[in-house]
Motif scaffolding. Structure first.
Motif, PDB file in Angstrom:
ATOM      1  N   ASN A  17       0.800  -1.216   0.000  1.00 56.33           N
ATOM      2  CA  ASN A  17       0.000   0.000   0.000  1.00 56.33           C
ATOM      3  C   ASN A  17       0.836   1.270   0.000  1.00 56.33           C
ATOM      4  OD1 ASN A  17      -2.861  -0.756  -0.099  1.00 56.33           O
ATOM      5  ND2 ASN A  17      -2.273  -1.994   1.648  1.00 56.33           N
ATOM      6  N   LEU A  18       2.040   1.225   0.549  1.00 53.15           N
ATOM      7  CA  LEU A  18       2.928   2.387   0.400  1.00 53.15           C
ATOM      8  C   LEU A  18       3.331   2.561  -1.057  1.00 53.15           C
ATOM      9  CD1 LEU A  18       5.334   2.468   3.455  1.00 53.15           C
ATOM     10  CD2 LEU A  18       3.724   4.215   2.734  1.00 53.15           C
ATOM     11  N   LEU A  19       3.588   1.458  -1.743  1.00 56.59           N
ATOM     12  CA  LEU A  19       3.907   1.551  -3.167  1.00 56.59           C
ATOM     13  C   LEU A  19       2.712   2.038  -3.973  1.00 56.59           C
ATOM     14  CD1 LEU A  19       6.111  -1.622  -3.716  1.00 56.59           C
ATOM     15  CD2 LEU A  19       6.828   0.778  -3.714  1.00 56.59           C
ATOM     16  N   TRP A  20       1.508   1.577  -3.644  1.00 59.19           N
ATOM     17  CA  TRP A  20       0.305   2.059  -4.334  1.00 59.19           C
ATOM     18  C   TRP A  20       0.015   3.516  -3.988  1.00 59.19           C
ATOM     19  CZ3 TRP A  20      -1.899   0.585  -8.483  1.00 59.19           C
ATOM     20  CH2 TRP A  20      -1.895  -0.749  -8.861  1.00 59.19           C
ATOM     21  N   GLY A  21       0.512   3.976  -2.856  1.00 61.03           N
ATOM     22  CA  GLY A  21       0.280   5.356  -2.456  1.00 61.03           C
ATOM     23  C   GLY A  21       0.983   6.371  -3.337  1.00 61.03           C
ATOM     24  N   ILE A  22       2.066   5.947  -3.999  1.00 58.22           N
ATOM     25  CA  ILE A  22       2.794   6.884  -4.872  1.00 58.22           C
ATOM     26  C   ILE A  22       1.947   7.273  -6.081  1.00 58.22           C
ATOM     27  CG2 ILE A  22       4.861   7.171  -6.295  1.00 58.22           C
ATOM     28  CD1 ILE A  22       6.268   5.339  -4.165  1.00 58.22           C
ATOM     29  N   VAL A  81      -3.928  -9.718  -1.643  1.00 56.79           N
ATOM     30  CA  VAL A  81      -3.053  -9.761  -0.462  1.00 56.79           C
ATOM     31  C   VAL A  81      -3.845 -10.172   0.780  1.00 56.79           C
ATOM     32  CG1 VAL A  81      -1.612  -8.365   1.071  1.00 56.79           C
ATOM     33  CG2 VAL A  81      -1.404  -8.116  -1.395  1.00 56.79           C
ATOM     34  N   LEU A  82      -5.067  -9.707   0.891  1.00 56.18           N
ATOM     35  CA  LEU A  82      -5.896 -10.054   2.055  1.00 56.18           C
ATOM     36  C   LEU A  82      -6.096 -11.562   2.167  1.00 56.18           C
ATOM     37  CD1 LEU A  82      -7.741  -9.353   4.430  1.00 56.18           C
ATOM     38  CD2 LEU A  82      -9.574  -8.987   2.779  1.00 56.18           C
ATOM     39  N   ARG A  83      -6.245 -12.224   1.040  1.00 54.82           N
ATOM     40  CA  ARG A  83      -6.430 -13.683   1.052  1.00 54.82           C
ATOM     41  C   ARG A  83      -5.206 -14.412   1.589  1.00 54.82           C
ATOM     42  NH1 ARG A  83      -8.827 -14.070  -4.900  1.00 54.82           N
ATOM     43  NH2 ARG A  83     -10.907 -13.282  -4.458  1.00 54.82           N
ATOM     44  N   ARG A  84      -4.028 -13.821   1.444  1.00 53.47           N
ATOM     45  CA  ARG A  84      -2.785 -14.477   1.860  1.00 53.47           C
ATOM     46  C   ARG A  84      -2.338 -14.081   3.256  1.00 53.47           C
ATOM     47  NH1 ARG A  84      -0.692 -18.400  -0.765  1.00 53.47           N
ATOM     48  NH2 ARG A  84       0.863 -17.674  -2.185  1.00 53.47           N
ATOM     49  N   THR A  85      -3.036 -13.164   3.886  1.00 59.11           N
ATOM     50  CA  THR A  85      -2.649 -12.752   5.238  1.00 59.11           C
ATOM     51  C   THR A  85      -3.585 -13.370   6.262  1.00 59.11           C
ATOM     52  OG1 THR A  85      -4.018 -10.770   5.249  1.00 59.11           O
ATOM     53  CG2 THR A  85      -1.782 -10.533   4.408  1.00 59.11           C
ATOM     54  N   VAL A  86      -3.207 -13.266   7.506  1.00 59.78           N
ATOM     55  CA  VAL A  86      -4.038 -13.780   8.584  1.00 59.78           C
ATOM     56  C   VAL A  86      -4.893 -12.694   9.212  1.00 59.78           C
ATOM     57  CG1 VAL A  86      -2.518 -15.697   9.134  1.00 59.78           C
ATOM     58  CG2 VAL A  86      -2.135 -13.484  10.211  1.00 59.78           C
ATOM     59  N   LEU A  87      -4.849 -11.485   8.673  1.00 56.24           N
ATOM     60  CA  LEU A  87      -5.638 -10.377   9.220  1.00 56.24           C
ATOM     61  C   LEU A  87      -7.104 -10.517   8.832  1.00 56.24           C
ATOM     62  CD1 LEU A  87      -3.292  -7.399   8.400  1.00 56.24           C
ATOM     63  CD2 LEU A  87      -3.683  -8.421  10.621  1.00 56.24           C
ATOM     64  N   THR A  88      -7.968  -9.992   9.673  1.00 54.23           N
ATOM     65  CA  THR A  88      -9.389  -9.969   9.351  1.00 54.23           C
ATOM     66  C   THR A  88      -9.672  -8.784   8.431  1.00 54.23           C
ATOM     67  OG1 THR A  88      -9.940  -8.571  11.238  1.00 54.23           O
ATOM     68  CG2 THR A  88      -9.958 -10.969  11.595  1.00 54.23           C
ATOM     69  N   VAL A  95      -6.691  -0.069   7.605  1.00 56.24           N
ATOM     70  CA  VAL A  95      -5.249   0.155   7.685  1.00 56.24           C
ATOM     71  C   VAL A  95      -4.660   0.312   6.292  1.00 56.24           C
ATOM     72  CG1 VAL A  95      -3.058  -0.876   8.389  1.00 56.24           C
ATOM     73  CG2 VAL A  95      -5.023  -0.992   9.905  1.00 56.24           C
ATOM     74  N   SER A  96      -5.103  -0.499   5.333  1.00 54.12           N
ATOM     75  CA  SER A  96      -4.558  -0.386   3.980  1.00 54.12           C
ATOM     76  C   SER A  96      -4.936   0.951   3.342  1.00 54.12           C
ATOM     77  CB  SER A  96      -5.016  -1.559   3.110  1.00 54.12           C
ATOM     78  OG  SER A  96      -6.407  -1.523   2.923  1.00 54.12           O
ATOM     79  N   VAL A  99      -2.655   3.631   4.990  1.00 53.91           N
ATOM     80  CA  VAL A  99      -1.266   3.526   4.520  1.00 53.91           C
ATOM     81  C   VAL A  99      -1.152   4.036   3.087  1.00 53.91           C
ATOM     82  CG1 VAL A  99       0.573   1.873   3.976  1.00 53.91           C
ATOM     83  CG2 VAL A  99      -0.664   1.683   6.111  1.00 53.91           C
ATOM     84  N   THR A 100      -2.176   3.823   2.275  1.00 55.69           N
ATOM     85  CA  THR A 100      -2.153   4.312   0.894  1.00 55.69           C
ATOM     86  C   THR A 100      -2.117   5.839   0.846  1.00 55.69           C
ATOM     87  OG1 THR A 100      -3.375   2.359   0.179  1.00 55.69           O
ATOM     88  CG2 THR A 100      -3.347   4.214  -1.328  1.00 55.69           C
ATOM     89  N   PHE A 101      -2.718   6.499   1.824  1.00 56.66           N
ATOM     90  CA  PHE A 101      -2.744   7.963   1.842  1.00 56.66           C
ATOM     91  C   PHE A 101      -1.475   8.591   2.404  1.00 56.66           C
ATOM     92  CE2 PHE A 101      -7.413   7.412   1.612  1.00 56.66           C
ATOM     93  CZ  PHE A 101      -7.615   8.152   0.465  1.00 56.66           C
ATOM     94  N   VAL A 102      -0.545   7.804   2.916  1.00 53.89           N
ATOM     95  CA  VAL A 102       0.673   8.358   3.521  1.00 53.89           C
ATOM     96  C   VAL A 102       1.474   9.219   2.545  1.00 53.89           C
ATOM     97  CG1 VAL A 102       2.930   7.717   4.475  1.00 53.89           C
ATOM     98  CG2 VAL A 102       0.853   6.700   5.396  1.00 53.89           C
ATOM     99  N   PRO A 103       1.760   8.780   1.296  1.00 54.74           N
ATOM    100  CA  PRO A 103       2.509   9.664   0.387  1.00 54.74           C
ATOM    101  C   PRO A 103       1.767  10.967   0.070  1.00 54.74           C
ATOM    102  CG  PRO A 103       2.640   7.411  -0.384  1.00 54.74           C
ATOM    103  CD  PRO A 103       1.628   7.420   0.725  1.00 54.74           C
TER     104      PRO A 103
END
Length: 111
Positions: A17-22, A81-88, A95-96, A99-103
């Motif tokens: 998401n940092l990369l997508w934020g650019i 990515v959500l499918r491969r993580t253990v996060l709900t 959060v994603s 994080v995308t809005f950080v840049p």
């Protein structure tokens, strides 16, 4: 459903998401410019750009597809990515998005 190797949740989420934020800087700026010049200006909450006299049609023809295309690609990438993580999903999506809005926020603040 979660076959294969599970990723570390925060590294995949933050890194992608940092990369997508650019490239997200462009649709965020388009949305901000649109809001400042029309809805917020109509409410009296902002001053519209004095030279902006083209109307809303160019924004719907150019800005709309840019924002929609970015949002769709971002959503599909995050879904994978959500499918491969253990996060709900309740934890992952807010959060994603933040994080995308950080840049964009970094450029607005001027850091």
């Amino acid at each position: 459903m979660n076959n294969g190797r599970m990723w570390k949740p925060w590294s995949a989420l933050v890194g992608m998401n940092l990369l997508w934020g650019i490239p997200a800087v462009v649709p965020v700026w388009l949305l901000w410019y649109f809001l400042v010049n029309w809805p917020l200006a109509a409410l009296g909450w902002s001053e519209p750009e004095p030279t902006e006299n083209d109307g809303m049609l160019p924004w719907l023809l150019v800005g709309g597809p840019v924002v929609v295309l970015f949002a769709l690609v971002w959503w599909f990438a995050n879904r994978a990515v959500l499918r491969r993580t253990v996060l709900t999903p309740r934890m992952y999506w807010p959060v994603s998005a933040l994080v995308t809005f950080v840049p964009s926020l970094t450029l607005m603040i001027g850091l």
